[in-house]
Design an enzyme around this catalytic site. Structure first.
Site, PDB file in Angstrom:
ATOM      1  N   ASP A 164       5.174   0.430  12.240  1.00  0.00           N
ATOM      2  CA  ASP A 164       3.860  -0.346  11.099  1.00  0.00           C
ATOM      3  C   ASP A 164       3.616  -1.166  12.015  1.00  0.00           C
ATOM      4  OD1 ASP A 164       2.880   2.547  10.449  1.00  0.00           O
ATOM      5  OD2 ASP A 164       3.879   1.916   8.776  1.00  0.00           O
ATOM      6  N   LYS A 215       0.903  -1.261   0.031  1.00  0.00           N
ATOM      7  CA  LYS A 215      -0.300  -0.060   0.047  1.00  0.00           C
ATOM      8  C   LYS A 215       0.679   0.961   0.289  1.00  0.00           C
ATOM      9  CE  LYS A 215      -1.461   1.407   4.286  1.00  0.00           C
ATOM     10  NZ  LYS A 215      -1.245   3.264   4.409  1.00  0.00           N
ATOM     11  N   ASN A 216       1.714   1.267   0.662  1.00  0.00           N
ATOM     12  CA  ASN A 216       3.152   2.595   0.869  1.00  0.00           C
ATOM     13  C   ASN A 216       3.919   3.048  -0.342  1.00  0.00           C
ATOM     14  OD1 ASN A 216       1.058   3.384   3.623  1.00  0.00           O
ATOM     15  ND2 ASN A 216       2.832   2.516   4.793  1.00  0.00           N
ATOM     16  N   CYS A 231      -5.067   7.530   9.801  1.00  0.00           N
ATOM     17  CA  CYS A 231      -4.711   6.587  10.872  1.00  0.00           C
ATOM     18  C   CYS A 231      -4.838   8.145  11.897  1.00  0.00           C
ATOM     19  CB  CYS A 231      -3.606   5.838  11.077  1.00  0.00           C
ATOM     20  SG  CYS A 231      -4.153   4.342  10.289  1.00  0.00           S
ATOM     21  N   ARG A 287       0.386  15.524  13.036  1.00  0.00           N
ATOM     22  CA  ARG A 287       0.499  14.992  12.283  1.00  0.00           C
ATOM     23  C   ARG A 287       1.000  16.066  10.741  1.00  0.00           C
ATOM     24  NH1 ARG A 287      -1.674   9.069   9.551  1.00  0.00           N
ATOM     25  NH2 ARG A 287       0.494   8.931   8.960  1.00  0.00           N
ATOM     26  N   ARG A 336      -8.517  -0.656   5.054  1.00  0.00           N
ATOM     27  CA  ARG A 336      -7.549   0.222   4.216  1.00  0.00           C
ATOM     28  C   ARG A 336      -5.785  -0.150   3.966  1.00  0.00           C
ATOM     29  NH1 ARG A 336      -6.356   5.614   8.110  1.00  0.00           N
ATOM     30  NH2 ARG A 336      -5.374   5.426   6.324  1.00  0.00           N
TER      31      ARG A 336
HETATM   32  N1  EPU Z   1       7.057  14.502  11.132  1.00  0.00           N
HETATM   33  C1  EPU Z   1       7.528  16.124  11.425  1.00  0.00           C
HETATM   34  N2  EPU Z   1       7.155  16.707  10.226  1.00  0.00           N
HETATM   35  C2  EPU Z   1       6.860  16.411   8.124  1.00  0.00           C
HETATM   36  C3  EPU Z   1       6.641  15.172   8.318  1.00  0.00           C
HETATM   37  C4  EPU Z   1       6.898  14.190   9.296  1.00  0.00           C
HETATM   38  O1  EPU Z   1       7.732  16.260  12.558  1.00  0.00           O
HETATM   39  O2  EPU Z   1       6.582  17.516   7.943  1.00  0.00           O
HETATM   40  C5  EPU Z   1       7.060  13.374  11.773  1.00  0.00           C
HETATM   41  C6  EPU Z   1       6.228  13.045  12.266  1.00  0.00           C
HETATM   42  O3  EPU Z   1       5.779  13.464  13.261  1.00  0.00           O
HETATM   43  C7  EPU Z   1       6.577  11.236  12.552  1.00  0.00           C
HETATM   44  C8  EPU Z   1       7.856  11.182  11.761  1.00  0.00           C
HETATM   45  O4  EPU Z   1       8.086  12.188  11.251  1.00  0.00           O
HETATM   46  O5  EPU Z   1       7.100  11.765  14.061  1.00  0.00           O
HETATM   47  C9  EPU Z   1       7.761  10.338  10.278  1.00  0.00           C
HETATM   48  O6  EPU Z   1       6.532  10.691   9.999  1.00  0.00           O
HETATM   49  P1  EPU Z   1       6.905  10.180   8.260  1.00  0.00           P
HETATM   50  O7  EPU Z   1       6.291  11.787   7.278  1.00  0.00           O
HETATM   51  O8  EPU Z   1       7.619   9.280   8.006  1.00  0.00           O
HETATM   52  O9  EPU Z   1       5.193   9.385   8.384  1.00  0.00           O
HETATM   53  P2  EPU Z   1       3.903   9.349   7.188  1.00  0.00           P
HETATM   54  O10 EPU Z   1       4.491   9.895   5.534  1.00  0.00           O
HETATM   55  O11 EPU Z   1       2.518  10.614   7.343  1.00  0.00           O
HETATM   56  C10 EPU Z   1       4.232   7.156   6.432  1.00  0.00           C
HETATM   57  C11 EPU Z   1       3.237   5.876   6.087  1.00  0.00           C
HETATM   58  C12 EPU Z   1       2.766   5.195   7.370  1.00  0.00           C
HETATM   59  C13 EPU Z   1       4.021   5.464   8.030  1.00  0.00           C
HETATM   60  C14 EPU Z   1       5.220   6.316   8.708  1.00  0.00           C
HETATM   61  C15 EPU Z   1       6.181   5.896   9.433  1.00  0.00           C
HETATM   62  C16 EPU Z   1       2.121   6.052   3.959  1.00  0.00           C
HETATM   63  C17 EPU Z   1       0.997   6.917   3.257  1.00  0.00           C
HETATM   64  N3  EPU Z   1       1.949   6.173   5.833  1.00  0.00           N
HETATM   65  O12 EPU Z   1       3.799   7.853   7.150  1.00  0.00           O
HETATM   66  O13 EPU Z   1       1.851   4.303   7.731  1.00  0.00           O
HETATM   67  O14 EPU Z   1       3.444   4.881  10.042  1.00  0.00           O
HETATM   68  O15 EPU Z   1       5.770   6.257   7.158  1.00  0.00           O
HETATM   69  O16 EPU Z   1       6.948   4.729   8.964  1.00  0.00           O
HETATM   70  O17 EPU Z   1       3.134   5.631   3.544  1.00  0.00           O
HETATM   71  C18 EPU Z   1       0.304   3.036   7.999  1.00  0.00           C
HETATM   72  O18 EPU Z   1       0.653   1.688   6.722  1.00  0.00           O
HETATM   73  O19 EPU Z   1       0.081   1.750   8.763  1.00  0.00           O
HETATM   74  C19 EPU Z   1       0.504   3.839   8.318  1.00  0.00           C
HETATM   75  C20 EPU Z   1       1.024   4.969   9.389  1.00  0.00           C
END
Ligand code: EPU
Length: 425
Positions: A316, A32-33, A127, A132, A408
């Site tokens: 995850d 998915k990701n 989620c 976020r 999802r």
């Molecule tokens: N963060 C910041 N600022 C930003 C972006 C992120 O401080 O601008 C922080 C977040 O608060 C967090 C960390 O950086 O503490 C990592 O966040 P990241 O941006 O890597 O997460 P994401 O891109 O929103 C993706 C996956 C999540 C997975 C995370 C971490 C997708 C669609 N989602 O989220 O997947 O937990 O990376 O590996 O790719 C899941 O599949 O269940 C899921 C939640």
């Protein structure tokens, strides 16, 4: 609506009678990701792409609906292969209700900015792990020359004079921000250097997709990614990598119920952190070329886990291991290094008899409490996987509500578990 031939079952609860050991073989779907960034990346090709091994999960279907509502032509060729033609994709306000359901829709920002020099997207859902932030995404867009502002709940970005390659240093390692800067810079003028980039396999998959379409991206999989902007991209046929989190979830389910399961169509290298932890817990792991066999007698030892960005232990997979630790001998600790508010599932496990003490970023699991079936809720995608694993290994019947969030990210999880011998409906 996207006409997906593998329409997911429309049930609102899952009933599991625990105690059956899982045996057999399970085929893992595409990731998915990885699928989400690649689907939004097709916008930048302005042409036809065929994406194979797409998981038929609701986040993917909704992404395709967003593309279609914004003018792309989307056609399923097989249940897991889709043709997306983005030539006629139009820039504009993205469909509010679809965007607010999923996190991956932030990728519309980078993709539209990269193709049209502007984007307007409402705040994305996903989620609920508390706040976020997207400050790193914005920092990246601004480094490339865009102005970014919020208005009436929308995130707006505009690069009046075009986007230009630049150095972007992330203060935190973020999958989403790395993807978004890759999307925005692939057609920008000059070289973009992303430092402290995320190294996840899905980042490598996105770079491979782009390079197949004629991009010039190097370093994906390391913490420094170089994107040399190209004038245009062309369409391609691309196969999404297998979902390491779905694979890990089945591995933990097999380990916790004390079974023997061959998890197939995976890249064993991506599973190393999960495999290593399971071995520490007393589980036998055999690696094959594109499969792993998990054998467990159900007698698990407790372990400590700290989640970190890849190649660290994946956040995850935290809730699924949290469920397993409830059945293990001794006391285990999980320290959450990415999403501090990821512990909501522990309350649900508590309803099944688990003894878990949460303190800030850390939870302590006092193992071997008698776990019994209960009415529980899937609080988020991986939290849903955790209560399913606990229900499979607990005594008695569990009723899991809120299963929409499980759909999802897990394709046909009920069918796959049933085929392994679970008493589930
Ligand atoms: N963060 C910041 N600022 C930003 C972006 C992120 O401080 O601008 C922080 C977040 O608060 C967090 C960390 O950086 O503490 C990592 O966040 P990241 O941006 O890597 O997460 P994401 O891109 O929103 C993706 C996956 C999540 C997975 C995370 C971490 C997708 C669609 N989602 O989220 O997947 O937990 O990376 O590996 O790719 C899941 O599949 O269940 C899921 C939640």
């Amino acid at each position: 609506m996207i006409n997906n031939p593998t329409t997911l079952q429309d049930t609102d609860k899952i009933i599991i009678k625990g105690g059956n050991r899982l045996f057999g073989s399970v085929d893992i779907s595409g990731m998915k990701n990885a699928a989400l960034p690649i689907l939004f990346a097709t916008i930048l090709t302005k042409s036809k792409c065929v994406i194979e091994n797409l998981p038929a999960v609701s986040d993917v279907t909704q992404s395709l609906e967003i593309l279609q509502e914004m003018g792309a032509i989307v056609r399923y060729l097989t249940p897991t292969t889709v043709e997306v033609d983005t030539e006629s994709f139009r820039q504009g306000l993205a469909p509010f209700d679809l965007v607010s359901k999923m996190r991956g829709s932030t990728y519309l920002l980078g993709a539209e900015l990269g193709r049209f020099g502007k984007a307007n997207v409402n705040y994305p859902g996903g989620c609920d792990f508390g706040v976020r932030p997207i400050d790193q995404h914005i920092k990246g867009f601004e480094a490339l020359g865009a102005r970014v502002w919020m208005e009436n709940g929308y995130i707006n970005a505009e690069a009046e004079h075009g986007l230009f390659g630049n150095s972007v240093y992330f203060d935190v390692t973020s999958v989403g921000a790395t993807v978004n800067v890759m999307l925005a810079s692939v057609l920008a003028e000059g070289m973009t250097i992303i430092e402290n980039a995320a190294r996840e396999p899905h980042i490598v998959d996105l770079a491979n997709f782009f390079n197949t379409c004629g991009a010039n991206i190097t370093g994906a999989g390391t913490s420094v990614i170089k994107v040399r902007g190209v004038k245009e991209l062309h369409g391609c046929t691309y196969t999404i990598i297998p979902d390491m989190i779905e694979a890990g979830t089945f591995m933990v389910a097999a380990a916790t119920t004390g079974g023997r399961v061959r998890v197939t169509n995976i890249i064993p290298k991506h599973m190393e952190t999960v495999s290593t932890k399971l071995i520490e817990m007393g589980v036998q792991i055999e690696e094959h070329d594109d499969a792993i066999t998990v054998t467990s007698d159900g007698k698990l030892k407790s372990v400590n886990i700290k989640t970190l960005p890849y190649p660290g232990f994946p956040t995850d997979m935290h809730p699924q291991f949290g469920a397993a630790l409830c059945f293990a001998e001794g006391t285990g600790i999980i320290t959450e290094g990415i999403w501090e508010s990821r512990f909501r599932y522990t309350e649900e496990l508590g309803k099944m008899g688990a003894n878990i003490i949460v303190n800030g970023k850390t939870a302590t699991y006092i193992g071997k409490h008698q776990m019994t079936g209960a009415r529980v809720k899937a609080v988020d995608l991986r939290g849903g996987a955790a209560v399913m694993i606990a229900a499979l290994a607990a005594e008695g019947v569990s009723e899991i509500t809120g299963v929409d969030v499980i759909r999802r990210g897990y394709y046909d999880v009920v069918g796959k578990l049933k085929a392994l011998g679970a008493d589930i409906q």
